[in-house]
Design a protein around this motif. Structure first.
Motif, mmCIF file in Angstrom:
data_model
loop_
_atom_site.group_PDB
_atom_site.id
_atom_site.type_symbol
_atom_site.label_atom_id
_atom_site.label_comp_id
_atom_site.label_asym_id
_atom_site.label_seq_id
_atom_site.Cartn_x
_atom_site.Cartn_y
_atom_site.Cartn_z
ATOM 1 N N ASP A 87 15.427 23.674 -16.954
ATOM 2 C CA ASP A 87 15.648 23.484 -15.513
ATOM 3 C C ASP A 87 14.479 24.043 -14.670
ATOM 4 N N VAL A 88 13.267 23.791 -15.161
ATOM 5 C CA VAL A 88 12.060 24.260 -14.471
ATOM 6 C C VAL A 88 11.464 23.115 -13.646
ATOM 7 N N CYS A 89 11.344 23.344 -12.360
ATOM 8 C CA CYS A 89 10.735 22.356 -11.464
ATOM 9 C C CYS A 89 9.222 22.598 -11.434
ATOM 10 N N VAL A 90 8.457 21.633 -11.915
ATOM 11 C CA VAL A 90 7.000 21.830 -12.019
ATOM 12 C C VAL A 90 6.283 21.140 -10.857
ATOM 13 N N ARG A 91 5.346 21.869 -10.273
ATOM 14 C CA ARG A 91 4.480 21.285 -9.236
ATOM 15 C C ARG A 91 3.031 21.643 -9.588
ATOM 16 N N PHE A 92 2.116 20.822 -9.110
ATOM 17 C CA PHE A 92 0.693 21.122 -9.306
ATOM 18 C C PHE A 92 0.052 21.303 -7.937
ATOM 19 N N ILE A 93 -0.832 22.267 -7.826
ATOM 20 C CA ILE A 93 -1.626 22.424 -6.605
ATOM 21 C C ILE A 93 -3.104 22.357 -6.982
ATOM 22 N N GLY A 94 -3.926 22.019 -5.989
ATOM 23 C CA GLY A 94 -5.356 21.837 -6.246
ATOM 24 C C GLY A 94 -5.730 20.417 -5.854
ATOM 25 N N GLU A 128 3.947 12.414 -13.335
ATOM 26 C CA GLU A 128 5.142 12.124 -14.148
ATOM 27 C C GLU A 128 5.974 13.388 -14.386
ATOM 28 N N LEU A 129 5.284 14.478 -14.714
ATOM 29 C CA LEU A 129 6.013 15.731 -14.973
ATOM 30 C C LEU A 129 6.676 16.237 -13.686
ATOM 31 N N GLU A 130 6.001 16.079 -12.565
ATOM 32 C CA GLU A 130 6.622 16.476 -11.284
ATOM 33 C C GLU A 130 7.885 15.658 -11.028
ATOM 34 N N ALA A 131 7.795 14.359 -11.289
ATOM 35 C CA ALA A 131 8.956 13.487 -11.048
ATOM 36 C C ALA A 131 10.089 13.820 -12.019
ATOM 37 N N LEU A 132 9.719 14.058 -13.284
ATOM 38 C CA LEU A 132 10.723 14.355 -14.320
ATOM 39 C C LEU A 132 11.530 15.608 -14.000
ATOM 40 N N THR A 133 10.875 16.581 -13.367
ATOM 41 C CA THR A 133 11.524 17.887 -13.152
ATOM 42 C C THR A 133 11.869 18.134 -11.681
ATOM 43 N N ALA A 134 11.737 17.111 -10.855
ATOM 44 C CA ALA A 134 11.909 17.311 -9.403
ATOM 45 C C ALA A 134 13.286 17.850 -9.035
ATOM 46 N N HIS A 135 14.291 17.531 -9.847
ATOM 47 C CA HIS A 135 15.659 17.961 -9.516
ATOM 48 C C HIS A 135 15.964 19.352 -10.074
ATOM 49 N N CYS A 136 15.064 19.950 -10.858
ATOM 50 C CA CYS A 136 15.342 21.228 -11.527
ATOM 51 C C CYS A 136 15.316 22.370 -10.520
ATOM 52 N N ARG A 137 16.129 23.387 -10.761
ATOM 53 C CA ARG A 137 16.310 24.428 -9.751
ATOM 54 C C ARG A 137 16.142 25.871 -10.259
ATOM 55 N N THR A 138 16.197 26.099 -11.571
ATOM 56 C CA THR A 138 16.254 27.499 -12.040
ATOM 57 C C THR A 138 14.952 28.253 -11.786
ATOM 58 N N VAL A 139 13.831 27.630 -12.100
ATOM 59 C CA VAL A 139 12.521 28.248 -11.835
ATOM 60 C C VAL A 139 11.619 27.184 -11.215
ATOM 61 N N ASN A 140 10.782 27.597 -10.290
ATOM 62 C CA ASN A 140 9.758 26.714 -9.723
ATOM 63 C C ASN A 140 8.413 27.135 -10.290
ATOM 64 N N LEU A 141 7.883 26.313 -11.194
ATOM 65 C CA LEU A 141 6.586 26.626 -11.807
ATOM 66 C C LEU A 141 5.509 25.797 -11.110
ATOM 67 N N THR A 142 4.530 26.474 -10.551
ATOM 68 C CA THR A 142 3.420 25.770 -9.913
ATOM 69 C C THR A 142 2.158 26.054 -10.706
ATOM 70 N N ILE A 143 1.470 24.996 -11.097
ATOM 71 C CA ILE A 143 0.262 25.140 -11.915
ATOM 72 C C ILE A 143 -0.933 24.729 -11.060
ATOM 73 N N ALA A 144 -1.887 25.641 -10.929
ATOM 74 C CA ALA A 144 -3.062 25.382 -10.093
ATOM 75 C C ALA A 144 -4.197 24.848 -10.963
ATOM 76 N N ILE A 145 -4.539 23.580 -10.754
ATOM 77 C CA ILE A 145 -5.625 22.940 -11.516
ATOM 78 C C ILE A 145 -6.630 22.355 -10.524
ATOM 79 N N ASN A 146 -7.886 22.637 -10.732
ATOM 80 C CA ASN A 146 -8.932 22.341 -9.745
ATOM 81 C C ASN A 146 -8.502 22.870 -8.377
ATOM 82 N N TYR A 147 -8.061 24.127 -8.409
ATOM 83 C CA TYR A 147 -7.585 24.785 -7.200
ATOM 84 C C TYR A 147 -8.604 25.844 -6.754
ATOM 85 N N GLY A 148 -8.867 25.870 -5.460
ATOM 86 C CA GLY A 148 -9.659 26.941 -4.849
ATOM 87 C C GLY A 148 -9.061 27.190 -3.470
#
Ligand code: IPE
Ligand code: IPE
Ligand code: MG
Length: 243
Positions: A99-106, A121-141
């Motif tokens: 139940d991990v909602c994944v987002r990407f920033i960058g 695709e991974l953001e869409a797959l997990t968009a409804h998840c609520r237990t943890v919000n995991l944000t992954i920063a790729i090409n982020y500054g």
């Protein structure tokens, strides 16, 4: 966002951000190529994510690749990009099951289109998840993010959607990649370096920092629990005097 209020003692951080540093040194210490360290580092992420619910950490943000990391050798950069693709393929099922909602920033513009499609695709797959919000920063500054936000804000002004007189410190965050996230309460950096390397510059204005010596591939859930546990002893004042 309302101004943060001082509290004599916070229970625990709701949003923890981590600068996952030290993969290269970890590999070098073992006489192995740097990519070996990145692979070990990527495997660490799962147990840290899984430790979050019990600690009351609702948001975990991890720095995976900075806008400056393109300066590395072509083989390290392409190895990292392959690793991100493999990470998404390997972890998607477990992330959803946990139940991990994944987002990407960058900035996605410079990323390979196949990788961007997998991120979407991974953001869409997990968009409804609520237990943890995991944000992954790729090409982020942080500076790049503020510049991109400012560009969009300026466009809204130029096209009459925003009055410059209405711009205040609550306006810009709405344009940042992190617009749906609370500010981080605690920023952890592994590997002994005491700098923020362009991570969450705007958002961490009042974050607590922990710089720890452990290299990222050695960072365990137990150490994470102990660092997060230490947060409760800190007094956050936000500029006020706490009685
Ligand atoms: C962090 O580890 C991962 C990335 C920046 C991609 P490093 O690769 O920076 O490891 P060190 O700092 O060289 O040990
Ligand atoms: C910061 O680490 C970026 C990531 C962890 C992804 P770096 O290793 O790139 O930072 P510097 O170069 O030591 O400042
Ligand atoms: Mg480093």
């Amino acid at each position: 966002m309302v101004n943060p209020q001082p509290t004599a003692k916070d229970d625990g951080p709701r949003h923890v951000a981590i600068i996952m540093d030290g993969n290269g040194r970890w590999a070098t210490q073992r006489g192995r190529p740097r990519l070996f360290g990145h692979q070990a580092g990527a495997r660490r992420v799962r147990e840290i994510v899984e430790a979050c619910p019990d600690l009351g950490v609702d948001y975990l943000t991890v720095f995976a690749f900075s806008t400056e990391n393109w300066k590395r050798t072509q083989s390290e950069v392409s190895g990292l990009m392959n690793l991100f693709r493999r990470y998404i393929t390997r972890e998607a099922k477990a992330l959803k099951a946990n139940d991990v909602c994944v987002r990407f920033i960058g900035d996605r513009v410079r990323l390979d289109q196949k990788l961007v499609a997998m991120m979407d695709e991974l953001e869409a797959l997990t968009a409804h998840c609520r237990t943890v919000n995991l944000t992954i920063a790729i090409n982020y500054g942080g500076r790049d993010e503020v510049a991109r936000a400012t560009k969009r804000l300026a466009r809204d002004v130029a096209e009459g959607r925003l009055n410059p007189d209405d711009v205040d410190e609550e306006t810009l965050p709405k344009y940042l990649d992190t617009c749906v996230l609370p500010d981080p309460d605690l920023v952890i950096r592994t590997s002994g370096e005491a700098r923020i390397s362009n991570f969450l510059l705007w958002q961490s204005a009042y974050s607590e920092y922990e710089f720890i010596d452990t290299l990222w591939p050695d960072f365990t859930a137990d150490e994470f629990r102990s660092v997060v546990g230490g947060f409760g002893t800190r007094e956050r004042r936000f500029g006020a005097v706490v009685a």
